[in-house]
Structure formats: structure tokens, C-alpha cells
Design an enzyme around this catalytic site. Structure first.
Site, mmCIF file in Angstrom:
data_model
loop_
_atom_site.group_PDB
_atom_site.id
_atom_site.type_symbol
_atom_site.label_atom_id
_atom_site.label_comp_id
_atom_site.label_asym_id
_atom_site.label_seq_id
_atom_site.Cartn_x
_atom_site.Cartn_y
_atom_site.Cartn_z
ATOM 1 N N PHE A 18 0.829 -1.212 0.000
ATOM 2 C CA PHE A 18 0.000 0.000 0.000
ATOM 3 C C PHE A 18 0.864 1.262 0.000
ATOM 4 O O PHE A 18 0.643 2.171 -0.785
ATOM 5 C CB PHE A 18 -0.937 -0.002 1.206
ATOM 6 N N GLU A 174 -12.833 -11.596 11.629
ATOM 7 C CA GLU A 174 -13.340 -11.789 10.262
ATOM 8 C C GLU A 174 -13.103 -13.230 9.805
ATOM 9 O O GLU A 174 -13.972 -13.847 9.185
ATOM 10 C CB GLU A 174 -12.638 -10.818 9.297
HETATM 11 C C1 LIG Z 1 -4.687 -10.549 6.787
HETATM 12 C C2 LIG Z 1 -4.584 -9.052 6.861
HETATM 13 C C3 LIG Z 1 -5.737 -8.297 6.819
HETATM 14 C C4 LIG Z 1 -5.669 -6.911 6.877
HETATM 15 N N1 LIG Z 1 -6.833 -6.187 6.826
HETATM 16 C C5 LIG Z 1 -6.770 -4.843 6.824
HETATM 17 C C6 LIG Z 1 -7.974 -4.079 6.691
HETATM 18 O O1 LIG Z 1 -9.067 -4.632 6.583
HETATM 19 N N2 LIG Z 1 -7.867 -2.726 6.682
HETATM 20 C C7 LIG Z 1 -6.651 -2.100 6.799
HETATM 21 O O2 LIG Z 1 -6.598 -0.870 6.761
HETATM 22 N N3 LIG Z 1 -5.503 -2.801 6.945
HETATM 23 C C8 LIG Z 1 -5.535 -4.148 6.953
HETATM 24 N N4 LIG Z 1 -4.383 -4.866 7.089
HETATM 25 C C9 LIG Z 1 -3.112 -4.159 7.309
HETATM 26 C C10 LIG Z 1 -2.582 -3.591 6.010
HETATM 27 O O3 LIG Z 1 -2.577 -4.595 5.021
HETATM 28 C C11 LIG Z 1 -1.164 -3.067 6.239
HETATM 29 O O4 LIG Z 1 -1.203 -2.103 7.264
HETATM 30 C C12 LIG Z 1 -0.632 -2.448 4.957
HETATM 31 O O5 LIG Z 1 -0.505 -3.437 3.970
HETATM 32 C C13 LIG Z 1 0.694 -1.762 5.223
HETATM 33 O O6 LIG Z 1 1.207 -1.276 4.008
HETATM 34 P P1 LIG Z 1 2.778 -1.308 3.771
HETATM 35 O O7 LIG Z 1 3.039 -0.654 2.457
HETATM 36 O O8 LIG Z 1 3.463 -0.788 4.972
HETATM 37 O O9 LIG Z 1 3.141 -2.845 3.699
HETATM 38 P P2 LIG Z 1 2.623 -3.973 2.714
HETATM 39 O O10 LIG Z 1 1.355 -3.599 2.057
HETATM 40 O O11 LIG Z 1 2.670 -5.215 3.514
HETATM 41 O O12 LIG Z 1 3.748 -4.020 1.598
HETATM 42 C C14 LIG Z 1 5.070 -4.364 1.897
HETATM 43 C C15 LIG Z 1 5.733 -4.859 0.621
HETATM 44 O O13 LIG Z 1 7.127 -4.909 0.839
HETATM 45 C C16 LIG Z 1 7.661 -6.073 0.246
HETATM 46 N N5 LIG Z 1 8.886 -6.380 0.957
HETATM 47 C C17 LIG Z 1 9.032 -6.663 2.271
HETATM 48 N N6 LIG Z 1 10.328 -6.831 2.578
HETATM 49 C C18 LIG Z 1 11.017 -6.651 1.430
HETATM 50 C C19 LIG Z 1 12.392 -6.698 1.108
HETATM 51 N N7 LIG Z 1 13.337 -6.971 2.037
HETATM 52 N N8 LIG Z 1 12.767 -6.480 -0.181
HETATM 53 C C20 LIG Z 1 11.837 -6.228 -1.134
HETATM 54 N N9 LIG Z 1 10.517 -6.155 -0.876
HETATM 55 C C21 LIG Z 1 10.106 -6.371 0.388
HETATM 56 C C22 LIG Z 1 6.549 -7.104 0.421
HETATM 57 O O14 LIG Z 1 6.666 -8.138 -0.536
HETATM 58 C C23 LIG Z 1 5.286 -6.254 0.226
HETATM 59 O O15 LIG Z 1 4.853 -6.266 -1.119
HETATM 60 C C24 LIG Z 1 -4.418 -6.253 7.010
HETATM 61 C C25 LIG Z 1 -3.246 -7.029 7.039
HETATM 62 C C26 LIG Z 1 -3.331 -8.415 6.964
HETATM 63 C C27 LIG Z 1 -2.073 -9.225 6.979
#
Ligand SMILES: Cc1cc2nc3c(=O)[nH]c(=O)nc-3n(C[C@H](O)[C@H](O)[C@H](O)COP(=O)(O)OP(=O)(O)OC[C@H]3O[C@@H](n4cnc5c(N)ncnc54)[C@H](O)[C@@H]3O)c2cc1C
Length: 416
Positions: A18, A174
Site C-alpha cells: 500500500f 473476520e
Molecule cells: C490478513 C490481513 C488483513 C488486513 N486487513 C486490513 C484491513 O481490513 N484494513 C486495513 O486498513 N488494513 C488491513 N491490514 C493491514 C494492512 O494490510 C497493512 O497495514 C498495509 O498493507 C501496510 O502497508 P505497507 O506498504 O506498509 O506494507 P505492505 O502492504 O505489507 O507491503 C510491503 C511490501 O514490501 C515487500 N517487501 C518486504 N520486505 C522486502 C524486502 N526486504 N525487499 C523487497 N521487498 C520487500 C513485500 O513483498 C510487500 O509487497 C491487514 C493485514 C493483513 C495481513
């Protein structure tokens, strides 16, 4: 991947989740080159991941190729690599195969399951954080029913038919609702030889309430709804050990089971610690209100990987935080290039929404709450709208409709 340095500053973004995707979107057509790096070549819509594990939607319907998303951002490119180290002196991201240089860096590497050091949990519990874990869990649940038909050992059959979910936050609640509807609807038809009175679905929560943070007046609703769905909710139940055959609780209770689903929390990946930045609770990178990493003005951390407090409380690890921080991080990168002042991040909470099986949900938007059918409908609309890709929206809607009208889940496949 060391190429000749282009004229424009290069912004590397770790993670196409995200935060990462939205950061790249905010840098579209700006005077920078963007390189998004992710270990996977797809973006996952995590809010629907539990539906994959409950055989409700297909895995491909909630992911989208990163390259397709980046088509619309002419100044962005994608590299599929896992970042193992960051050399902040040389401004290099290190992977197993290559080095990727940057002028500015936005880290949005997400989180991993937190087992809180519970003995046996990392080995025997099923996490629900990544797509492959959701598929493995779906396979396992269906295999338990296949195994229950075959075994002549009564104890084994009871263990196979007992499903324990650890963690009464939104994902645990959920998933409990979705799993109950899978078990007591389609699986009842699939397995006429099983006595479904033997099936036990237990949700364990260490605290005294489900979904902490939800408005006081809505605390009873999830409990009542899960009871209707035949989920045995046990509050104040802290897990002390997980083994292949059971789960043990702090009060001495032992629940024989071969399925412990762990939805009790997340933390930053240990790799993040290896990158050498100062970390806070959950191994997350402690950032300034401008989202800059202390002592590294050209590095920003956002989303689940970043730790920031607002009004004395840590920001939640949810998608809106990552999406809103992506905008400020992108703007601050551009401001830094132009020598302008950095903006401070302030989170605007859009509210909480979750479903508990069909026709039931809880939604809290700007201090107003809804439960039941309206909340469920709101959840459906918002999640369908937010899902990336027209094809994905149609296919998810089709699966939901099939499930809703015919109690039919098409994805009851055990895939190797
Ligand atoms: C089962 C589940 C249900 C959820 N439901 C909700 C909801 O209903 N509403 C809500 O608001 N939030 C929800 N969340 C939380 C939400 O998904 C996260 O807060 C959000 O995805 C965070 O965004 P981010 O960009 O920080 O990380 P992410 O979206 O997790 O993206 C991180 C990315 O980094 C990549 N990555 C990680 N480490 C490395 C590396 N070393 N090198 C290269 N790439 C890497 C991963 O592959 C991934 O694509 C949920 C989470 C889960 C697990």
C-alpha cells in the site's frame, strides 16, 4: 544493476504494498526517476486475504501485477529483488544479485507475523500474513476434513475437527466468521459422513475484549454474532505453547487440535533490524514526524515498517496510515530536492470496518457506528472499490454473489 547516473534524482521505493505503490503514484510525472523494488512481482490486497484462506475468493483475484500498475507511471520502473542490506554511505540497496543506487529512499517493507516468542507457535501455528500462507491454510483446513473421514482414531478425528484461531483483532474475528460459514454451509454438503456436532471452532483472545479500540457500545455485537455462527469465543485466554497436537493456555487449559491459526499481531521483519536504523516497538523504524529516518534526511520510512506516535499513541498498522504517509513522504522527497521545508505527517483516521459472516458487520466512521446489514454493505462497497483492477472487482463480486445466493464456494480445492 549499476548503470550510468541519469540527470534526475532517483527515488528508490522498497515494497510494492500500500505505501510503496501510493508513493510511486504521488511521484508520477515529477522530475525524478522512481525505482520500485519488491521481492514479489504482485501487489496484495491484504484486507481480503482471510477470504482466500476461507475458500471464498481465489488468490489471483486479490493480487495485481506491479508492472501493470506502474504502466501508468512513465518515470517509474520495477525491480523484483529482495533487499537484504542498505549501504547508506554509498546510497546502495543490496540484494543477492545486484546493487540498486538511490538519491532518496522510501522504505515501505510492511510487516511479518509476530508470535511474541510463544513456544512452538512459529513452527506449528498457521500465520495469515502472506498469500502463500493463506493458500496453505485453506489447503490444511480442507485436508483436515478429508483426514477426519479416513481416520478410525476418535481422538485424532476430534483434533482434526477442532479449529483454533488465536487473536481477536479484526483479522481473527473476520476469519472466524468466514471459516464458520465455510464449515457449516458448503462443507456440510461436501462431507455428509462427518458429524458436524463434533466440529469445534474456537477464537482465543488474551485481552478481555474483541477488536480493541472499537466503540464501547459496539463491543458486544461481535461476541453475539460469533456465538450465532457457533464460534466459541474465549476472552482472557493467553496462549503459552503450541504443539503439533494441541494448544496450551496460561490457565492450564489444553485444547487438542491440529489447526492453530495465528492472527495475534505483526511486527517488522528481522531484515529491517539488519539495515541498521534505530528501531522502536515491534522492530519498526522509529521516524521523525516528517517520516524521515533520524540522521538520514534522504531516507523516509512509512506504513507498517515505520513507528510514529500521534497524540501519545502509536499509529496503527493499517492500510490508510501507509497510504496517507506515502503522500507526505513523496511530497517531502520533492521538497528536499527543491530545498524546501519538510511537512509533518498527521493521520486522519477514516474509521474501522469489518464483516462477521454474511449480512453482519461493524463500521465506525468519524465517531458514528453501524452494525448489521448496513455495515456489511458498506464494507462490501468500500473493499470492492479499493481493490485494484476492474477484472479483480468483477471476479470477486461474482464469487461473493455465488456464495451469498447459493452458499457455494467455488475454491474448495486442495492445491499442491
Ligand atoms: C490478513 C490481513 C488483513 C488486513 N486487513 C486490513 C484491513 O481490513 N484494513 C486495513 O486498513 N488494513 C488491513 N491490514 C493491514 C494492512 O494490510 C497493512 O497495514 C498495509 O498493507 C501496510 O502497508 P505497507 O506498504 O506498509 O506494507 P505492505 O502492504 O505489507 O507491503 C510491503 C511490501 O514490501 C515487500 N517487501 C518486504 N520486505 C522486502 C524486502 N526486504 N525487499 C523487497 N521487498 C520487500 C513485500 O513483498 C510487500 O509487497 C491487514 C493485514 C493483513 C495481513
Amino acid at each position: 544493476m549499476r548503470t550510468e547516473k541519469p540527470r534526475r534524482p532517483r527515488v528508490a521505493v522498497i515494497g510494492a504494498g500500500f505505501g510503496g505503490i501510493w508513493a510511486a503514484k504521488h511521484l508520477a510525472n515529477k522530475p525524478v526517476d522512481v525505482v520500485v523494488v519488491d521481492k514479489n512481482n504482485y501487489h496484495t490486497f491484504y484486507p481480503l486475504l482471510y477470504q482466500v484462506a476461507a475458500a471464498e475468493v481465489e488468490p489471483e483475484h486479490i493480487v495485481y501485477p506491479v508492472r501493470s500498475i506502474l504502466h501508468k507511471i512513465p518515470n517509474a520502473q520495477f525491480v523484483m529483488e529482495e533487499i537484504t542490506q542498505i549501504d547508506t554511505e554509498a546510497k546502495l540497496l543490496k540484494t543477492k544479485h545486484t546493487d540498486i543506487w538511490y538519491d532518496y529512499l522510501i522504505i515501505s517493507a510492511g510487516s511479518v507475523t509476530n508470535f511474541f516468542g510463544t513456544p512452538g507457535a512459529d513452527k506449528f501455528a498457521y500465520p495469515l500474513r502472506e498469500m502463500d500462507e493463506a493458500i496453505e491454510l485453506r489447503n490444511h483446513i480442507l485436508k483436515c476434513f478429508e483426514g477426519a473421514i479416513l481416520t478410525r482414531d476418535e481422538e485424532k478425528r476430534k483434533r482434526l475437527l477442532t479449529f483454533v484461531i488465536v487473536g481477536g483483532g479484526p483479522t481473527g474475528v473476520e476469519y472466524a466468521g468466514a471459516l464458520a460459514e465455510l464449515i457449516y454451509r458448503p462443507l456440510v454438503k461436501d462431507y455428509p459422513n462427518i458429524d458436524f456436532n463434533e466440529v469445534k471452532l474456537i477464537l482465543l483472545e488474551a485481552e478481555s475484549v474483541l477488536i480493541p479500540g472499537i466503540l464501547e457500545s459496539y463491543k458486544q455485537y461481535p461476541l453475539d454474532r460469533l456465538e450465532d455462527l457457533r464460534v466459541d469465543v474465549r476472552l482472557n485466554s493467553r496462549v503459552t505453547e503450541v504443539t503439533h497436537d494441541d494448544v496450551k493456555l496460561a490457565d492450564g487449559t489444553v485444547i487438542p487440535t491440529e489447526t492453530v491459526v495465528w492472527t495475534a499481531g505483526v511486527k517488522a521483519d528481522d531484515t529491517v533490524k539488519a539495515w541498521g536504523f534505530a528501531t522502536a516497538k515491534g522492530g519498526r523504524i522509529a521516524v521523525e514526524p516528517t517520516l524521515q529516518v533520524p540522521d538520514h534526511p534522504n531516507i523516509f520510512a512509512i506504513g507498517d515498517t515505520a513507528y510514529l506516535e500521534q497524540d501519545g499513541k502509536p499509529l496503527p498498522m493499517v492500510a490508510p496510515v501507509a497510504i496517507q504517509q506515502a503522500k507526505i513522504a513523496a511530497e517531502n522527497v520533492l521538497a528536499a530536492i527543491e530545498g524546501q521545508t519538510q511537512k509533518e505527517f498527521r493521520y486522519k483516521d477514516p474509521g474501522t470496518m469489518l464483516t462477521i459472516g454474511r449480512n453482519a458487520g461493524v463500521a465506525e466512521i468519524k465517531g458514528r457506528g453501524f452494525t448489521g446489514f448496513i455495515a456489511w454493505l458498506l464494507w462490501l462497497g468500500v473493499h470492492l472499490f479499493k481493490l485494484i483492477g476492474f477484472r479483480n472487482r468483477i471476479l470477486v463480486l461474482f464469487n461473493w454473489a455465488l456464495d451469498y445466493f447459493f452458499y457455494e464456494r467455488t475454491v474448495r480445492l486442495i492445491l499442491r
